[in-house]
Scaffold this active site. Structure first.
Site, PDB file in Angstrom:
ATOM      1  N   CYS A  87       0.803  -1.233   0.000  1.00 35.13           N
ATOM      2  CA  CYS A  87       0.000   0.000   0.000  1.00 35.13           C
ATOM      3  C   CYS A  87       0.832   1.276   0.000  1.00 35.13           C
ATOM      4  O   CYS A  87       0.513   2.218  -0.725  1.00 35.13           O
ATOM      5  CB  CYS A  87      -0.984  -0.012   1.155  1.00 35.13           C
ATOM      6  SG  CYS A  87      -0.249   0.051   2.816  1.00 35.13           S
ATOM      7  N   HIS A 131      -2.924   1.537   6.794  1.00 36.09           N
ATOM      8  CA  HIS A 131      -3.141   1.494   5.347  1.00 36.09           C
ATOM      9  C   HIS A 131      -2.836   2.888   4.813  1.00 36.09           C
ATOM     10  O   HIS A 131      -3.156   3.891   5.459  1.00 36.09           O
ATOM     11  CB  HIS A 131      -4.565   1.074   5.010  1.00 36.09           C
ATOM     12  CG  HIS A 131      -4.831   1.004   3.533  1.00 36.09           C
ATOM     13  ND1 HIS A 131      -3.969   0.379   2.662  1.00 36.09           N
ATOM     14  CD2 HIS A 131      -5.838   1.496   2.779  1.00 36.09           C
ATOM     15  CE1 HIS A 131      -4.445   0.487   1.434  1.00 36.09           C
ATOM     16  NE2 HIS A 131      -5.583   1.161   1.481  1.00 36.09           N
ATOM     17  N   ASP A 164      -7.114   5.900  -3.773  1.00 34.99           N
ATOM     18  CA  ASP A 164      -6.380   4.737  -3.268  1.00 34.99           C
ATOM     19  C   ASP A 164      -6.037   3.807  -4.421  1.00 34.99           C
ATOM     20  O   ASP A 164      -6.905   3.126  -4.963  1.00 34.99           O
ATOM     21  CB  ASP A 164      -7.223   4.000  -2.226  1.00 34.99           C
ATOM     22  CG  ASP A 164      -6.418   2.946  -1.479  1.00 34.99           C
ATOM     23  OD1 ASP A 164      -5.283   2.646  -1.909  1.00 34.99           O
ATOM     24  OD2 ASP A 164      -6.930   2.417  -0.472  1.00 34.99           O
ATOM     25  N   ASN A 206     -14.289   4.036  10.089  1.00 24.81           N
ATOM     26  CA  ASN A 206     -15.381   4.122  11.062  1.00 24.81           C
ATOM     27  C   ASN A 206     -15.982   2.796  11.506  1.00 24.81           C
ATOM     28  O   ASN A 206     -16.880   2.797  12.358  1.00 24.81           O
ATOM     29  CB  ASN A 206     -16.522   4.974  10.482  1.00 24.81           C
ATOM     30  CG  ASN A 206     -16.237   6.457  10.580  1.00 24.81           C
ATOM     31  OD1 ASN A 206     -16.083   6.990  11.666  1.00 24.81           O
ATOM     32  ND2 ASN A 206     -16.159   7.116   9.435  1.00 24.81           N
ATOM     33  N   ASP A 225     -17.072  -0.628  13.350  1.00 26.82           N
ATOM     34  CA  ASP A 225     -16.975  -1.131  14.718  1.00 26.82           C
ATOM     35  C   ASP A 225     -16.242  -2.472  14.713  1.00 26.82           C
ATOM     36  O   ASP A 225     -16.241  -3.186  13.703  1.00 26.82           O
ATOM     37  CB  ASP A 225     -18.366  -1.333  15.326  1.00 26.82           C
ATOM     38  CG  ASP A 225     -19.100  -0.019  15.551  1.00 26.82           C
ATOM     39  OD1 ASP A 225     -18.434   1.036  15.572  1.00 26.82           O
ATOM     40  OD2 ASP A 225     -20.340  -0.059  15.701  1.00 26.82           O
TER      41      ASP A 225
END
Length: 685
Positions: free
Chosen positions: A274, A332, A355, A395, A397
């Site tokens: 990456c 990342h 990306d 974001n 969980d």
């Protein structure tokens, strides 16, 4: 007298490139200018003098088969929407007239040709020819990539070196990178990238027309950096087998990668991960004139089923299990490009996530973005492009599940771990800038939590994870940042919340892991039993010696987990932390570092002290765009523990400005590379 003729066309390369902020590209030996601003072309005439009253001038400007025919006028008023050409009547040399050519601020990026013709009385015509490369213009207020602050233009367009951030959020590692946009052959490779793209090959006319828009350009570049769908630059590899190419960690800059790709006839360069994909894309974007910066997202989620939940599984003794397609990368790396979003409205202008690492398809192609950072923060998932995917990366969980023979023993939830730190290099300084609040609304810690002493593990997250616990709490703290050659010291704090005594089993487990993968087998574990009186808190001290981790971890991370079991209720509670072990930095010193002058020899000294518990050997590589041609390599003899070695590095600066001298030491007997860098200011005299 002989007829009027054009004997020579001068592109005034030095003057134009100085004026257009492109003088770094002088090694390309071509005229490189920016759209939305005039550049000068002068003619040397033979025969008769130019007669402004009787002779007329016309320029044909060509990009592929597209062209515009532009009359040369005496009006200096330029247009932001169309090509213009003029001569200054107050400064007109009839033997060697100068013409100013101005492109619209929306002109397409690419290599142009032009034909300059003089039409004299009697219909006679004489012509001259020239070529120029046109880039986006962040200095032009009418360009879609305009960025209003000079220090940001210097950092995000002109700077040819920077820092990439890796490691973990609690122990960030700064890695030097040379973007190399001014190195010989890099400009040409970046322009060829547009020509090789499927969009150009499929419909050249449409591609040329669309190159006026940085949104379009950035999507093409994002797809072309990886080689999944096309003749892209880099082949990704996360297999740990790099025998067919170069280990991703061995790259120190973009120049070698882009030049190898171009020289091979556009065969993918092996291999990238990456940060390599992102850094090379940053180079291409800066070359094309689009402001760009490299971003690191720590604890980056890859949510494969779009439910904004990442499941992690552990055994009852604390070993992390591979039971889910979802994953969390310790870090990342992507890029942001700066541009207006006329397709979305002014509220979405500014930084856009792009990306190039091939993870998911966008529009059928492995690319991502441009996704407005403002849309990600406000969860405007209908905004183009790929906002939901990036939103999940910062974001999601985390649900942590303890299993025993397929049976769920406990489950806890963490809402803060993913996207815990998002950062980039600060403008003008070699340090980190925290941009987390650009991506998400940061929750203020409660007074109870903020009063607790901080540690390398987020106590707020730990408390949230364990809030479902009825009778036992457990905390896992690293006593200090782990450093290579020193024991990893940790404290397990076990809390009895009940008014009855408890017997507690404690299981500790350590596994090596790559930043983007599940951990490998356990390399260290510890098991015991603790007696807790009612409401008692006990702290258990543990350590992992260098001999236990050095041959296992290398440049990898460590996943450390503790599971405590109430032997009476069989309740189990887990705490975990993933951390990196800080490597020493190479020390680079330069004599008279404030007196570095262009084209004069200077010297640096690189120093390394062996912190490991055994002798090491390796190869020292030194590079520096604008300071050293190519790379210098030195083989290091076996160095005992605590031993010290120095290497003198001569260099002759070839460019003025802030330059980075970087060094890396790759060991042959352990899986670790250590690095160092020094920023130097090169003066003309």
């Amino acid at each position: 007298m002989e007829d009027l003729s054009i004997q020579n066309v001068s592109l005034e390369v030095l003057e134009n490139m100085e004026r257009h902020q492109t003088k770094g590209f002088i090694s390309s030996k071509a005229l490189v200018v920016r759209r939305g601003a005039p550049f000068a072309v002068s003619m040397q005439l033979g025969g008769q003098l130019f007669n402004p009253k009787a002779d007329s001038l016309r320029i044909k400007i060509m990009l592929g088969r597209l062209y515009a025919i532009v009359p040369v006028t005496f009006s200096k008023k330029i247009s932001s929407s169309r090509w213009k050409a003029f001569m200054d009547p107050k400064d007109l040399n009839l033997q060697n007239p100068t013409i100013y050519i101005s492109s619209p601020a929306t002109a397409s990026v690419g290599r142009y040709r032009f034909q300059l013709c003089i039409f004299s009385q009697g219909g006679k015509r004489c012509c001259g020819f020239g070529k120029f490369t046109l880039l986006c213009n962040p200095w032009c207020s009418e360009d879609a990539v305009y960025i209003p602050f000079e220090d940001q233009r210097e950092e995000y367009v002109q700077s040819d070196s920077g820092l990439l951030f890796m490691g973990t959020a609690k122990n960030v590692v700064s890695r030097p990178w040379s973007f190399d946009q001014y190195e010989h052959g890099v400009l040409e490779a970046c322009l060829n990238l547009l020509q090789v793209s499927p969009q150009h090959q499929k419909n050249r006319r449409r591609d040329y027309l669309n190159r006026s828009n940085p949104v379009y350009i950035s999507r093409v570049v994002s797809a072309m950096i990886n080689s999944e769908d096309d003749h892209g630059v880099l082949k990704g590899n996360w297999s740990n087998n790099y025998k067919q190419g170069v280990h991703p960690s061995a790259w120190t800059g973009s120049g070698d990668i882009l030049k190898q790709w171009a020289q091979s006839g556009y065969s993918p360069v092996k291999y990238g991960q990456c940060w390599v994909f992102a850094a090379v894309m940053c180079t291409v974007m800066r070359v094309l004139g689009i402001p760009c910066r490299v971003i690191t997202n720590f604890n980056s989620a890859h949510d494969t089923n779009d439910n904004l939940v990442i499941e992690e599984y552990y055994s009852e003794t604390g070993q992390k299990l591979k039971h889910s397609n979802d994953s969390i990368w310790n870090f990342h790396v992507w890029v942001e490009g700066w541009m207006t979003r006329q397709d979305l409205g002014a509220g979405m202008n500014g930084w856009q996530v792009l990306d190039p690492t091939p993870q998911e398809r966008s529009g059928g192609v492995f690319c991502c973005g441009p996704a407005p950072v403002k849309a990600i923060k406000n969860r405007l998932i209908e905004a183009r492009y790929d906002v939901p995917f990036v939103y999940a990366e910062v974001n999601a969980d985390v649900h942590t599940i303890i299993l025993s023979q397929g049976r769920v023993l406990s489950m806890s939830k963490d809402t803060e771990r993913v996207g815990s730190l998002i950062c980039t290099k600060a403008v003008g300084f070699p340090r980190m800038q925290n941009v987390t609040s650009d991506y998400k609304f940061i929750k203020s810690p409660t007074s109870t939590l903020s009063s607790r002493s901080s540690s390398t593990i987020s106590e707020e997250s730990t408390l949230r994870r364990e809030s479902s616990s009825k009778g036992v709490l457990v905390f896992l703290n690293l006593d200090k940042t782990p450093i290579a050659g020193e024991p990893v010291r940790l404290t397990v704090q076990v809390v009895n919340k009940d008014s009855v005594a408890k017997t507690i089993k404690v299981h500790l487990n350590a596994q090596a892991k790559e930043y983007n993968n599940s951990p490998s087998d356990t390399f260290w574990e510890n098991h015991g039993v603790v007696q807790l009186a009612p409401m008692e808190v006990k702290a258990l001290q543990q350590e992992i010696s260098p001999a236990q981790y050095e041959d296992v971890v290398g440049d990898d991370m460590i996943n450390l987990a503790v599971v405590v079991e109430d032997m009476n209720s069989e309740e189990r509670v887990l705490a975990s932390e993933e951390f990196n072990i800080a490597s020493p930095e190479l020390i680079i010193e330069v004599a008279d570092e404030h007196s570095i002058v262009l084209n004069q020899e200077h010297a640096a000294t690189v120093t390394f002290t062996n912190p490991f518990s055994h002798p090491v050997t390796g190869v020292l590589t030194v590079a520096g765009a604008g300071l050293i041609q190519g790379k210098l390599q030195f083989r290091m003899s076996p160095l005992p523990p605590g031993g010290r070695v120095q290497q003198r590095i001569p260099f002759i600066p070839g460019m003025v400005g802030i330059k980075m001298l970087q060094a890396s030491l790759s060991f042959t007997n352990i899986r670790t590379t250590i690095r160092g860098f020094k920023m130097l200011s090169v003066h003309s005299v």
